[in-house]
Design a protein around this motif. Sequence first.
Motif, PDB file in Angstrom:
ATOM      1  N   THR A 158      -8.466   0.099  -2.317  1.00 49.99           N
ATOM      2  CA  THR A 158      -7.206  -0.943  -2.148  1.00 49.99           C
ATOM      3  C   THR A 158      -6.993  -0.844  -0.704  1.00 49.99           C
ATOM      4  O   THR A 158      -7.305   0.618  -0.276  1.00 49.99           O
ATOM      5  CB  THR A 158      -5.811  -0.379  -2.811  1.00 49.99           C
ATOM      6  OG1 THR A 158      -6.015  -0.795  -4.304  1.00 49.99           O
ATOM      7  CG2 THR A 158      -4.748  -1.297  -2.225  1.00 49.99           C
ATOM      8  N   THR A 198      -1.242  -4.596   1.748  1.00 53.73           N
ATOM      9  CA  THR A 198      -1.995  -4.183   0.601  1.00 53.73           C
ATOM     10  C   THR A 198      -3.392  -5.118   0.675  1.00 53.73           C
ATOM     11  O   THR A 198      -3.040  -6.264   1.248  1.00 53.73           O
ATOM     12  CB  THR A 198      -1.458  -4.144  -0.487  1.00 53.73           C
ATOM     13  OG1 THR A 198      -0.997  -4.539  -1.268  1.00 53.73           O
ATOM     14  CG2 THR A 198      -0.682  -2.859  -0.354  1.00 53.73           C
ATOM     15  N   SER A 221      -7.116  -5.538  -1.530  1.00 54.88           N
ATOM     16  CA  SER A 221      -8.132  -4.627  -2.446  1.00 54.88           C
ATOM     17  C   SER A 221      -9.888  -6.201  -2.962  1.00 54.88           C
ATOM     18  O   SER A 221      -9.450  -7.157  -3.284  1.00 54.88           O
ATOM     19  CB  SER A 221      -7.209  -5.067  -3.974  1.00 54.88           C
ATOM     20  OG  SER A 221      -6.424  -4.060  -3.882  1.00 54.88           O
ATOM     21  N   THR A 250      -4.143   0.227   2.630  1.00 60.38           N
ATOM     22  CA  THR A 250      -2.486  -0.268   2.521  1.00 60.38           C
ATOM     23  C   THR A 250      -2.559  -0.173   4.206  1.00 60.38           C
ATOM     24  O   THR A 250      -3.074   1.339   4.817  1.00 60.38           O
ATOM     25  CB  THR A 250      -2.334   0.819   2.422  1.00 60.38           C
ATOM     26  OG1 THR A 250      -2.081   0.252  -0.034  1.00 60.38           O
ATOM     27  CG2 THR A 250      -0.480   0.514   1.555  1.00 60.38           C
TER      28      THR A 250
END
Length: 936
Positions: A124, A116, A118, A126
């Motif tokens: 975010t 992940t 950010s 993934t």
Amino acid sequence: MRRRTLSLRAAAAGAVLALGIGLAAPAPTRAAAEEAGADYCHGQCRDILPPGENGNATLADILANRTLGTRPAHTSDQLGPYADLAGGYPQLTDAALGSFYDDASFGVPKDQVAATDSPRPDVTITRDKATGVPHIKGTTRSGTEFGAGYAAAQDRLWLMDLFRHVGRGELTSFAGGAAANQGLEQQFWRAAPYTEADLQSQVDRLSAAGARGAQALADAQDYVAGINAYIAKAKPGRYFPGEYDLTGHIDPITNAGTIEQFKLTDLIALASVVGALFGSGGGGEVQNALSLQAAQAKYGVTRGTEVWESFRERDDPEAVRTLHDGQSFPYAVRPAEPRGTALPDPGSVTEEPLVYDRTGSAAQGAKARRTPVRAPAGLKPLQGVYDDGVLPADLLATPRKGMSNALVVSGAHTASGHPVAVFGPQTGYFAPQLLMIEELQGPGISARGAAFAGLSLYVELGRGQDYAWSATSASQDVTDTYAVQLCEPDGSAPTKDSTSYVWHGSCLPMERLERTDSWSPTLADSTAKGSYRMRVYRTKYGPVQYRATVAGKPVAYTTLRSSYQHEADSIIGFQMLNDPGHVHDPASFQSAAQHINYTFNWFYADDRHTAYYNSGTNPVRAGGVDASLPVLAEPAYEWRGFDPDDNTADYTPPAQHPQSVDQDYYVSWNNKQAAGYDSASFGDGSVHRADLLDARVKALVRKGGVTRAALTRAMADAALTDLRGEDVLPDLLAVVRSAPLTDPAAEETVQKLEDWAADGGKRRETTPGSHTYADADAVRIMDAWWPLLVEAEFKPGLGDGLYTALTANLTVDESPSAAHGPTGGHAGSSFQYGWWSYVDKDLRAVLGEPVRGALGATYCGGGDLTACRTALLDSLERAAAEPAGQVYPGDDGCGAGDQWCADSIVQSPLGGVTDDRISWQNRPTYQQVVEFPAHR
């Protein structure tokens, strides 16, 4: 703008998962579904895009690939499953689809999360373990779009940089001056010679396009900010693409150098390339005029026009059509009494030179000159790999791009009662791919699918919460050629070299656009050094392509397409397709497609309905104008409502575009859309590659109980079939067998072809991975015979001049190994362009069978069956004698005579990492298999 919290979305998604795949549950309200990013496909949506999602390789990765054969993770993990379908489809079941397609469900289960990221607090990214696809979730719309740009740069930064330079005609100065790089930038800059002001004007136009235009502009700004955030982070960390090192943009030792930040106009430059490749249609009117004149020279004006029209096949009654429900959508049809047609004086046409002042490695003895045009000639494919500083042949082919297929069956004929679709774009094979897969979830956005790298602020082909959509290239005629009268400002007599033209009675100077490109040695090519200048003259009727005389007066032939200066306009349609608040049924889907000005066939499926819509800004032409031929540049023959300042006009209303809801089935493989609708290309007649799909899907529908696996099997079976072997060889054999064969050698050859036809006319391996074809000798014979038989059948009757002119309009052959064809070698896409329909119609006429839309004459043997049989057998004898090494002469990657290799698909390198070749399949590059069991 409403702000939504990640916790609410996660909780709602968890609730949906808790219901279980097979349980029927009350559908949430539409608002709740939009909030949650709910997934109504219940595990029945799948897709695939070879070779792999990851297109980023550092310098160390590239060097390891070249020395050790290793590749970064997820560089090629979709290539194997994609390739394996060719051998695995006969026994395919719904349960086994996962062996050949990836799960296209929304979200990533916790145990499948690989990483992940950010890059900003409100988004975010993934990555899943299986494919490395980015699943982008934003708590704000701005964050979602920022994440989309960031993920695009992670996966395709070098490719995006290449193509923003291609769109500006600056590729060689960026990536080196190899011949293929030169050819690529020349092809696109000639078609769209935009200035920076032109690009900016398209950006500015978005802000004036209402609320959705303003939102699209904001989304694009956030998307670009995400790209630049990745560049800013990757540069000091040295995990940017290693191609920047190889081409001298970054010093591999000191890390000195820059990666230029992206800006909004770069997206327009990228869009101009994509639109030219896959979303335009028409043009070629000068070449059409030359073949028409050749026909008239042979047969006389009246008879010659009839013969030419028969080969043009504008609305052939035997053509397979996507809409077979009796609807007619007249567009660009031949007028009863053409007006304003501007045919050139014989021998007067010369192509407008593009390149001047070559120096160094660009010189190669070339001189700027006006070349007489006797037959249309696209750019000859140039071979090469990136190691030599060149881009692949696939992108250098003629602009006629027939791409993509679709198979969609209504729920009335499926086992589940829900529609089933197998569809996708056939965009060629590259490493990394032009497309990338992504999932976007955020306020007003909920979609997963494919988008062109650098334009992935929205999913362009994919699925929403409870619907899926895809497209095929439509190529209807939205491009016209105008004969612009030349003049001199001082009133003196103009010549073909004059650079002023008549506009509404005034003599105006042409706009002179120039681009000087130079290059220096790089790590990828240590010897190339040179420069040249490109020049395009532009008028209010578009860029100059040719010069000629018409009735003794000098003219410039210009090309004007409706999407010129408007590549950015389609962004609103794509925004709608990604918006769960907008698309929820066929009508809302069609309203979104109406906002896309590229020429595409759009297909839709949800759990209840299927739908189709043909998009594009179709100009309203003046009465009597023949869209297939050049027209005089006079007000009486302009597009109605034409405004040259922003290249706008009156366009046919949505109701006049081919469209349908819930037809029993739809198939499309770049064939005719509907009765009366001219697709602007030769060869849409009785035999077309779409027949391969139509026959199979029609049989499934008649039987009923269609499943995802059954429809996929139909697609895969067509993908391995030689169109000539299935739909034309029976005609050939009927003529050859019309009398007993007395020559044992001929009997043996014919028997091989008959056995191959009985085996389905396939080009498939004996066993998966054998690299040897079943019926190999029959395939070799057909590959050798086809060009010989076409010439033997038609050239004596047409004569050298007309035969040459017509083969320039439509190439004779596009078999998988025909590197001379429009798509180039090792490209997968095959049998779109060829004389299959002409051969079929002519031979049926010789055999005395009924032919609707017959050719203007019967050619094989002058219409005599015995003479036709003799011509075919003579050419067959010569074909059978051709050794494999002659039929398949070999290239840089294949030895002479290697039949499988000659057909094989190569992932043409657009970067420093290469991938393995795979066995030939004629199918979409990105492909979805979908069946929705539920709806909001």
